[in-house]
Design a protein around this motif. Structure first.
Motif, PDB file in Angstrom:
ATOM      1  N   MET A   1      34.666  46.449  26.626  1.00 43.27           N
ATOM      2  CA  MET A   1      35.154  47.612  27.367  1.00 43.27           C
ATOM      3  C   MET A   1      35.293  47.242  28.843  1.00 43.27           C
ATOM      4  SD  MET A   1      33.397  51.347  27.669  1.00 43.27           S
ATOM      5  CE  MET A   1      33.148  51.331  25.892  1.00 43.27           C
ATOM      6  N   ALA A   2      36.509  47.380  29.349  1.00 44.04           N
ATOM      7  CA  ALA A   2      36.769  46.951  30.720  1.00 44.04           C
ATOM      8  C   ALA A   2      36.281  47.987  31.714  1.00 44.04           C
ATOM      9  CB  ALA A   2      38.270  46.708  30.913  1.00 44.04           C
ATOM     10  N   HIS A   3      35.726  47.506  32.811  1.00 43.86           N
ATOM     11  CA  HIS A   3      35.370  48.377  33.925  1.00 43.86           C
ATOM     12  C   HIS A   3      36.596  48.507  34.810  1.00 43.86           C
ATOM     13  CE1 HIS A   3      33.547  49.543  37.778  1.00 43.86           C
ATOM     14  NE2 HIS A   3      32.581  50.068  37.032  1.00 43.86           N
ATOM     15  N   PRO A   4      36.823  49.681  35.448  1.00 39.67           N
ATOM     16  CA  PRO A   4      38.009  49.840  36.295  1.00 39.67           C
ATOM     17  C   PRO A   4      38.193  48.724  37.308  1.00 39.67           C
ATOM     18  CG  PRO A   4      36.944  51.947  35.998  1.00 39.67           C
ATOM     19  CD  PRO A   4      36.057  50.920  35.336  1.00 39.67           C
ATOM     20  N   ALA A   5      37.128  48.215  37.861  1.00 38.57           N
ATOM     21  CA  ALA A   5      37.232  47.156  38.864  1.00 38.57           C
ATOM     22  C   ALA A   5      37.712  45.845  38.257  1.00 38.57           C
ATOM     23  CB  ALA A   5      35.890  46.958  39.550  1.00 38.57           C
ATOM     24  N   ASP A   6      37.552  45.702  36.917  1.00 38.46           N
ATOM     25  CA  ASP A   6      37.928  44.456  36.256  1.00 38.46           C
ATOM     26  C   ASP A   6      39.319  44.496  35.634  1.00 38.46           C
ATOM     27  OD1 ASP A   6      35.359  43.518  36.860  1.00 38.46           O
ATOM     28  OD2 ASP A   6      34.529  44.381  35.017  1.00 38.46           O
ATOM     29  N   ILE A   7      40.002  45.612  35.699  1.00 39.85           N
ATOM     30  CA  ILE A   7      41.326  45.733  35.094  1.00 39.85           C
ATOM     31  C   ILE A   7      42.342  44.960  35.925  1.00 39.85           C
ATOM     32  CG2 ILE A   7      43.164  47.357  34.500  1.00 39.85           C
ATOM     33  CD1 ILE A   7      41.028  49.443  33.983  1.00 39.85           C
ATOM     34  N   PRO A   8      43.158  44.093  35.280  1.00 39.54           N
ATOM     35  CA  PRO A   8      44.163  43.330  36.029  1.00 39.54           C
ATOM     36  C   PRO A   8      45.112  44.241  36.788  1.00 39.54           C
ATOM     37  CG  PRO A   8      43.930  42.495  33.784  1.00 39.54           C
ATOM     38  CD  PRO A   8      43.146  43.768  33.846  1.00 39.54           C
ATOM     39  N   ALA A   9      45.570  43.750  37.925  1.00 35.27           N
ATOM     40  CA  ALA A   9      46.450  44.555  38.778  1.00 35.27           C
ATOM     41  C   ALA A   9      47.731  44.951  38.046  1.00 35.27           C
ATOM     42  CB  ALA A   9      46.780  43.785  40.051  1.00 35.27           C
ATOM     43  N   GLY A  10      48.259  44.048  37.217  1.00 37.10           N
ATOM     44  CA  GLY A  10      49.488  44.353  36.476  1.00 37.10           C
ATOM     45  C   GLY A  10      49.298  45.493  35.492  1.00 37.10           C
ATOM     46  N   THR A  11      48.168  45.474  34.788  1.00 31.46           N
ATOM     47  CA  THR A  11      47.879  46.547  33.837  1.00 31.46           C
ATOM     48  C   THR A  11      47.697  47.875  34.551  1.00 31.46           C
ATOM     49  OG1 THR A  11      46.791  44.980  32.342  1.00 31.46           O
ATOM     50  CG2 THR A  11      46.276  47.317  32.041  1.00 31.46           C
ATOM     51  N   LEU A  12      46.984  47.846  35.661  1.00 28.48           N
ATOM     52  CA  LEU A  12      46.766  49.062  36.438  1.00 28.48           C
ATOM     53  C   LEU A  12      48.084  49.613  36.959  1.00 28.48           C
ATOM     54  CD1 LEU A  12      44.695  50.991  37.685  1.00 28.48           C
ATOM     55  CD2 LEU A  12      44.529  49.450  39.636  1.00 28.48           C
ATOM     56  N   ARG A  13      48.964  48.727  37.382  1.00 32.43           N
ATOM     57  CA  ARG A  13      50.261  49.162  37.911  1.00 32.43           C
ATOM     58  C   ARG A  13      51.104  49.805  36.805  1.00 32.43           C
ATOM     59  NH1 ARG A  13      51.033  45.058  40.636  1.00 32.43           N
ATOM     60  NH2 ARG A  13      52.010  43.760  39.034  1.00 32.43           N
ATOM     61  N   ARG A  14      51.086  49.207  35.610  1.00 27.99           N
ATOM     62  CA  ARG A  14      51.891  49.740  34.511  1.00 27.99           C
ATOM     63  C   ARG A  14      51.379  51.094  34.029  1.00 27.99           C
ATOM     64  NH1 ARG A  14      51.847  44.269  33.018  1.00 27.99           N
ATOM     65  NH2 ARG A  14      50.065  44.612  31.638  1.00 27.99           N
TER      66      ARG A  14
END
Length: 285
Positions: A1-14
């Motif tokens: 389970m990913a923590h918000p701080a660990d989510i890749p920038a590309g995934t967060l942007r999409r």
């Protein structure tokens, strides 16, 4: 389970873009009625005086706002129990379906009093969808975003709302420029509502690719419940309701009603809609 701080920038942007674009589609569907209020007044209330017909048209517009709290009671528990993504997909599907039905709704001249009655019911259904859309989209983005970027990323949902209004204004602006008043009354008013079907399909495609938020997955896996001060929660809810009411009144007074008011003052529909489109463009920035 990913923590918000660990989510890749590309995934967060999409995911942020998908939430904003989905809200753009839904706000477009919701707002087109406001830009066509003067036309719909003649289509669905032809026997009334111009002032009464316009007031009746805006009363129908307002029925959707009465449905918003009910929408929150429907989609809020859905988002908490099944997830943010199912709630967002369901609200968009409902909005696109209802908008399309408005686009094929017979006029009062065709089926009599049943036409405005059905219009009210469809607008109420739009309000249900809107009641579950905007807040859930903001929650979705906030729960994906790192704590230090929640404000910046969540604001993109509001940008999506303004973009939806702007697209609606541009579509109505184009129709006013290309069609005569008689053509708008006969069939032109249906076009923006029917566009909800392809736009909704785009939004549903984007939202079907959503993942669930890390915070929701973490909360679902927790076995212990946290105690909450009921009185404190009630006070916070009432405060949020008050803030939301003031925001929505100002928002729609500026971006929908003013267009009709300018038309009543004697400006052409093209000029009045151009003013609102320019204001929306500034609002985006």
């Amino acid at each position: 389970m990913a923590h918000p701080a660990d989510i890749p920038a590309g995934t967060l942007r999409r995911t942020t873009l998908a939430a904003a674009v989905g809200n753009t589609v839904e706000t477009y569907d919701y707002a087109v009625y406001g830009f066509l209020a003067t036309v719909l007044a003649k289509v669905f209330f032809p026997a009334s005086s111009p002032t009464t017909a316009l007031l009746s048209s805006f009363a129908v517009f307002g029925s959707a706002f009465l449905a918003r709290p009910a929408g929150s009671l429907v989609f809020g528990p859905l988002a908490d129990r099944l997830g943010r993504r199912p709630a967002l997909v369901a609200s968009l599907l409902l909005m696109a379906t209802v908008s399309t039905l408005i686009g094929v709704l017979p006029s009062t001249a065709t089926i009599g009093i049943a036409a405005p009655v059905l219009l009210v019911l469809l607008r109420f259904a739009q309000g249900l969808a809107a009641g579950g859309e905007f807040t859930t989209a903001i929650i979705y983005v906030a729960e994906f975003a790192p704590p230090h970027r929640r404000g910046a990323l969540s604001s993109r949902v509001q940008v999506g709302s303004l973009a939806g209004l702007l697209i609606g204004a541009v579509v109505v602006l184009f129709l006013n420029a290309e069609l005569t008043r008689e053509q708008m009354l006969a069939w032109g008013w249906r076009v923006p509502f029917l566009l909800a079907l392809p736009l909704g399909a785009i939004g549903l495609y984007l939202r079907s690719r959503f993942g669930e938020t890390p915070e929701f997955l973490a909360a679902r896996s927790e076995t212990s419940a946290q105690d909450a001060n009921v009185n404190d929660l009630r006070a916070r809810v009432l405060l949020l309701v008050g803030v939301s009411v003031l925001h929505v009144i100002g928002f729609y007074m500026t971006y929908t009603y003013v267009q009709s008011y300018l038309i009543q003052l004697g400006l052409s529909p093209f000029t009045a809609t151009s003013v609102i489109a320019f204001a929306l463009l500034i609002g985006l920035f």
